[in-house]
Design a protein around this motif. Structure first.
Motif, PDB file in Angstrom:
ATOM      1  N   LEU A 186      53.376  17.566  50.028  1.00  0.00           N
ATOM      2  CA  LEU A 186      54.417  17.652  48.784  1.00  0.00           C
ATOM      3  C   LEU A 186      54.697  15.978  48.615  1.00  0.00           C
ATOM      4  O   LEU A 186      54.976  15.355  49.485  1.00  0.00           O
ATOM      5  CB  LEU A 186      55.598  18.166  49.273  1.00  0.00           C
ATOM      6  CG  LEU A 186      56.245  18.964  48.463  1.00  0.00           C
ATOM      7  CD1 LEU A 186      55.970  20.198  48.628  1.00  0.00           C
ATOM      8  CD2 LEU A 186      58.039  18.709  48.540  1.00  0.00           C
ATOM      9  N   THR A 187      54.393  15.675  47.422  1.00  0.00           N
ATOM     10  CA  THR A 187      54.760  14.260  47.161  1.00  0.00           C
ATOM     11  C   THR A 187      55.881  13.985  46.239  1.00  0.00           C
ATOM     12  O   THR A 187      56.030  14.879  45.387  1.00  0.00           O
ATOM     13  CB  THR A 187      53.613  13.548  46.442  1.00  0.00           C
ATOM     14  OG1 THR A 187      53.285  14.055  45.048  1.00  0.00           O
ATOM     15  CG2 THR A 187      52.134  13.658  47.256  1.00  0.00           C
ATOM     16  N   ARG A 188      56.727  13.054  46.558  1.00  0.00           N
ATOM     17  CA  ARG A 188      57.879  12.884  45.621  1.00  0.00           C
ATOM     18  C   ARG A 188      57.813  11.226  45.598  1.00  0.00           C
ATOM     19  O   ARG A 188      57.742  10.259  46.496  1.00  0.00           O
ATOM     20  CB  ARG A 188      59.090  13.160  46.339  1.00  0.00           C
ATOM     21  CG  ARG A 188      60.393  12.924  45.553  1.00  0.00           C
ATOM     22  CD  ARG A 188      61.647  13.353  46.197  1.00  0.00           C
ATOM     23  NE  ARG A 188      61.552  15.006  46.344  1.00  0.00           N
ATOM     24  CZ  ARG A 188      62.315  15.738  45.558  1.00  0.00           C
ATOM     25  NH1 ARG A 188      63.098  15.449  44.526  1.00  0.00           N
ATOM     26  NH2 ARG A 188      62.188  16.987  45.656  1.00  0.00           N
ATOM     27  N   GLY A 189      57.783  10.804  44.094  1.00  0.00           N
ATOM     28  CA  GLY A 189      57.682   9.365  43.819  1.00  0.00           C
ATOM     29  C   GLY A 189      56.340   8.846  44.590  1.00  0.00           C
ATOM     30  O   GLY A 189      55.343   9.697  44.607  1.00  0.00           O
ATOM     31  N   THR A 190      56.455   7.686  45.192  1.00  0.00           N
ATOM     32  CA  THR A 190      55.051   7.254  46.140  1.00  0.00           C
ATOM     33  C   THR A 190      55.040   7.919  47.444  1.00  0.00           C
ATOM     34  O   THR A 190      54.048   7.262  48.386  1.00  0.00           O
ATOM     35  CB  THR A 190      55.084   5.755  46.133  1.00  0.00           C
ATOM     36  OG1 THR A 190      56.035   5.286  46.512  1.00  0.00           O
ATOM     37  CG2 THR A 190      54.814   5.394  44.521  1.00  0.00           C
ATOM     38  N   THR A 191      55.891   8.852  47.881  1.00  0.00           N
ATOM     39  CA  THR A 191      55.991   9.261  49.360  1.00  0.00           C
ATOM     40  C   THR A 191      55.333  10.537  49.406  1.00  0.00           C
ATOM     41  O   THR A 191      55.637  11.496  48.555  1.00  0.00           O
ATOM     42  CB  THR A 191      57.583   9.082  49.831  1.00  0.00           C
ATOM     43  OG1 THR A 191      57.922   7.650  49.676  1.00  0.00           O
ATOM     44  CG2 THR A 191      57.473   9.313  51.441  1.00  0.00           C
ATOM     45  N   VAL A 192      54.675  10.813  50.688  1.00  0.00           N
ATOM     46  CA  VAL A 192      54.410  12.272  51.160  1.00  0.00           C
ATOM     47  C   VAL A 192      55.589  12.636  51.912  1.00  0.00           C
ATOM     48  O   VAL A 192      55.812  12.276  52.994  1.00  0.00           O
ATOM     49  CB  VAL A 192      53.243  12.206  51.835  1.00  0.00           C
ATOM     50  CG1 VAL A 192      52.843  13.751  52.357  1.00  0.00           C
ATOM     51  CG2 VAL A 192      51.856  11.948  51.092  1.00  0.00           C
ATOM     52  N   GLU A 193      56.203  13.425  51.145  1.00  0.00           N
ATOM     53  CA  GLU A 193      57.592  13.990  51.667  1.00  0.00           C
ATOM     54  C   GLU A 193      57.532  14.847  52.924  1.00  0.00           C
ATOM     55  O   GLU A 193      58.219  14.695  53.691  1.00  0.00           O
ATOM     56  CB  GLU A 193      58.721  14.581  50.329  1.00  0.00           C
ATOM     57  CG  GLU A 193      59.833  14.794  50.933  1.00  0.00           C
ATOM     58  CD  GLU A 193      60.996  15.238  49.757  1.00  0.00           C
ATOM     59  OE1 GLU A 193      60.416  15.513  48.709  1.00  0.00           O
ATOM     60  OE2 GLU A 193      62.338  14.999  50.273  1.00  0.00           O
ATOM     61  N   SER A 194      56.646  15.860  52.573  1.00  0.00           N
ATOM     62  CA  SER A 194      56.324  17.128  53.283  1.00  0.00           C
ATOM     63  C   SER A 194      55.149  17.522  53.405  1.00  0.00           C
ATOM     64  O   SER A 194      54.403  17.200  52.672  1.00  0.00           O
ATOM     65  CB  SER A 194      57.394  18.225  53.042  1.00  0.00           C
ATOM     66  OG  SER A 194      58.776  17.914  53.160  1.00  0.00           O
ATOM     67  N   CYS A 195      54.597  18.284  54.485  1.00  0.00           N
ATOM     68  CA  CYS A 195      53.353  18.817  54.522  1.00  0.00           C
ATOM     69  C   CYS A 195      53.323  20.076  55.193  1.00  0.00           C
ATOM     70  O   CYS A 195      54.157  20.517  55.802  1.00  0.00           O
ATOM     71  CB  CYS A 195      52.162  17.920  55.384  1.00  0.00           C
ATOM     72  SG  CYS A 195      52.759  17.593  56.866  1.00  0.00           S
ATOM     73  N   HIS A 196      52.242  20.887  54.883  1.00  0.00           N
ATOM     74  CA  HIS A 196      52.117  22.247  55.446  1.00  0.00           C
ATOM     75  C   HIS A 196      50.728  22.111  56.085  1.00  0.00           C
ATOM     76  O   HIS A 196      49.519  22.051  55.439  1.00  0.00           O
ATOM     77  CB  HIS A 196      51.991  23.271  54.311  1.00  0.00           C
ATOM     78  CG  HIS A 196      53.502  23.251  53.830  1.00  0.00           C
ATOM     79  ND1 HIS A 196      54.690  23.726  54.592  1.00  0.00           N
ATOM     80  CD2 HIS A 196      53.781  22.770  52.555  1.00  0.00           C
ATOM     81  CE1 HIS A 196      55.591  23.433  53.489  1.00  0.00           C
ATOM     82  NE2 HIS A 196      55.081  23.023  52.584  1.00  0.00           N
ATOM     83  N   ASN A 239      62.849  18.675  39.037  1.00  0.00           N
ATOM     84  CA  ASN A 239      64.300  18.859  39.591  1.00  0.00           C
ATOM     85  C   ASN A 239      65.240  19.805  38.663  1.00  0.00           C
ATOM     86  O   ASN A 239      64.623  20.235  37.737  1.00  0.00           O
ATOM     87  CB  ASN A 239      64.866  17.743  39.837  1.00  0.00           C
ATOM     88  CG  ASN A 239      65.250  16.780  38.610  1.00  0.00           C
ATOM     89  OD1 ASN A 239      65.221  17.163  37.432  1.00  0.00           O
ATOM     90  ND2 ASN A 239      65.900  15.658  38.952  1.00  0.00           N
ATOM     91  N   VAL A 258      59.640  15.254  39.374  1.00  0.00           N
ATOM     92  CA  VAL A 258      59.794  14.467  40.689  1.00  0.00           C
ATOM     93  C   VAL A 258      58.890  14.222  41.497  1.00  0.00           C
ATOM     94  O   VAL A 258      58.938  13.376  42.386  1.00  0.00           O
ATOM     95  CB  VAL A 258      61.241  14.897  41.104  1.00  0.00           C
ATOM     96  CG1 VAL A 258      62.302  14.848  40.135  1.00  0.00           C
ATOM     97  CG2 VAL A 258      61.257  16.230  41.754  1.00  0.00           C
TER      98      VAL A 258
END
Lengths: 357, 357
Positions: free
Chosen positions: B14-24, B320, B326
């Motif tokens: 899961l990316t948000r902006g330029t960050t990988v926010e979460s992963c599975h 969002n 987002v």
């Protein structure tokens, strides 16, 4: 694109029958106000997005700017400015009062609408054939606080949610100082409620929450603002989340020893003022059940009364649709080992102090 | 207590902006009816709980026993017996007809009640001041099918949900043969709807779904039962899940090339009759968003029309509360690499065949 901690340990497991059915990996930082780490489990250096876990830090500007005093905000109104609220009448009324004192109304909220977290309120809206409004958004108190701060600072409240608005630039600067980082609008992602959320590390967040909890390392006005927000949340834990929810249960039982606030995607932060510590954790996959369980374990390891206060959470019983116990959410061996060393640490320090006498 | 695959790769980010926010993280098996593996990504040997992903295998007994013929069940009634349905009127009516044809009613259902998956139906219940009933449970069709099979087989329908009931013993035997394993009541965990769910590997499940999709390796009556259930689900994809849901969208567009069924805790299985393959995957943390995204990628790599049919799912846009884009749910580099080798494999085989000429 930055990467997520590839080697984060399993923090929480879900068992069903004799099988580990699912698991949640993540990282946990516990630090003091100087940034000394009491616990660093998994990758506490990589960037995470703190989301709603730092609403209290975002609300600092409301007090520090003088807006809270100028508008005569009550503790209830300050608490709801730090909240991910359930949308119950008590929350909606507090947000409306906060907006009204700043000369604003619901139409100024840029948070968007979602069905209230409270099932009861959602059901009532549905029964009335109504749709949720922005004020039902769990973030409406934070937005009302931001709007009030903008008005008091003489800023145009329009566009207050944008990363390049002077209000958000000041909030980013304030959080940067508290957490010892340098946040910029350019690096911001967009939160679910449209305000910026900036990447920073769990280590920085833990230190920031230690400072928020103690005032240590903050200028007097800033330390006073932190104390005012803590007091407000401790006085009204139900306004910070809602009936039956983790943060409300924890603060109702453990204030003033524990300030705790969760956010989306498995982020959870806490401040332990009496111990001088801050806690920041994130579950890699974003699951709230993993983050809350991990936070309950960390609190139980550090705060004397937390094991009793959070006993339901720590029991982690999984019931099915007929109320039959089918499994359990449990702390992983890695998490238990890390927390055992944490609990043993002060005793080791005592032993070592005695042995030098 | 068995352990979950410690080294499973990240499948979805899961990316948000330029960050990988979460992963599975998770594991994926693709195999043919002989058990030959076309893909084995992550731990495909360890036990997982298949949950609702194998409802079609659990429904085999309804057809194979002769109950479906004896009661004159329609394709719609067979499809809802394989369903995790939304609780829409079309589902409720099909379950009621199935129960009625077997001389039973809603009071015989042991699945317990939950709010219907359909928000519309939930809202209607709330508007009427009503609570959900067992027939609204997404598993009520499976339970109705089990009850009908028990009645036809001359078994006491009472307690049909228990692992030591003759019906569940026969179902376990049937799934054991299809998947080439040996399931026992003693090893069973309890599903959310109170029937047994047995630990088995993704590799065994993939082989089982290849057999379910083709009949290869099954006795003629069993192959016929599988074909009847596939036909029923392909004729009524909306009865197997509901409007707007992954399995319904996929089968409505891709039948008879794809049979697909998800379950709780991130399990997703599929049969590709024309390719002679079965697919089984589980996301470690149980997130549906991860499992559906991973399944969409595997289908897109194997089935010509799937990339178009599942384009929304593959786009993975995250909006969002104000509808602002987002972030994005994307396939991980590890998953893309594994699927690239899968797509390249037939071409490699052709080259090698030509080179030996």
């Amino acid at each position: 694109m930055s990467d997520i901690g590839q080697d984060n340990p399993v923090l929480v497991e879900l068992t069903r029958g004799t099988t580990v059915e699912s698991c949640h990996r993540g990282a946990i930082a516990v630090a003091d106000a100087q940034g000394e780490r009491v616990l660093a489990l998994g990758d506490v250096e990589g960037p995470i997005l703190p989301r709603s876990a730092i609403k209290a830090l975002q609300a600092m500007i409301l007090v520090e700017s003088g807006a809270a005093d100028a508008f005569g905000l009550s503790d209830a109104e300050l608490a709801v400015a730090c909240a991910s609220h359930s949308g119950d009448p008590v929350h909606i009324e507090a947000v409306r009062r906060l907006l009204g004192k700043a000369g604003l109304d619901e139409s100024d909220l840029a948070c968007g609408a979602h069905w209230p977290i409270s099932e009861k309120v959602s059901a009532e809206l549905m029964r009335g054939g109504k749709r949720p409004l922005p004020i039902h958004n769990n973030c409406s108190g934070k937005h009302a606080g931001m709007l009030a701060a903008a008005v008091h600072l003489g800023l145009d409240p329009r566009g207050y949610e944008r990363p390049d608005h002077e209000l958000q630039i000041r909030i980013a600067g304030l959080i940067s100082e508290i957490c010892g980082v340098r946040l910029s609008g350019a690096g911001a992602a967009t939160d679910g409620c449209s305000v910026p959320t900036w990447p920073l590390s769990l280590a920085a967040l833990a230190q920031g929450f230690a400072r928020f909890g103690t005032g240590t390392g903050l200028a007097p006005a800033r330390a006073g603002a932190a104390a005012a927000l803590r007091r407000a949340c401790f006085a009204h834990p139900v306004l910070v989340a809602g009936e039956g929810r983790f943060d409300t249960i924890a603060m109702a039982a453990l204030a003033p020893s524990v300030f705790v606030k969760g956010g989306a995607e498995g982020v959870h932060c806490a401040a332990l003022p009496e111990l001088g510590l801050g806690i920041a954790l994130k579950v890699d996959d974003g699951a709230k059940r993993g983050a809350e369980r991990a936070m309950a374990e960390v609190l139980a390891a550090l705060v004397p009364d937390a094991r009793t206060a959070l006993s339901d959470e720590l029991e982690g019983e999984l019931l099915n649709w007929r109320g039959v116990r089918v499994g359990q959410i449990v702390a992983s061996p890695d998490l238990l080992r890390a927390l055992a060393s944490l609990e043993a640490a002060p005793r080791r320090a005592e032993v070592s102090a005695r042995s030098t006498v």
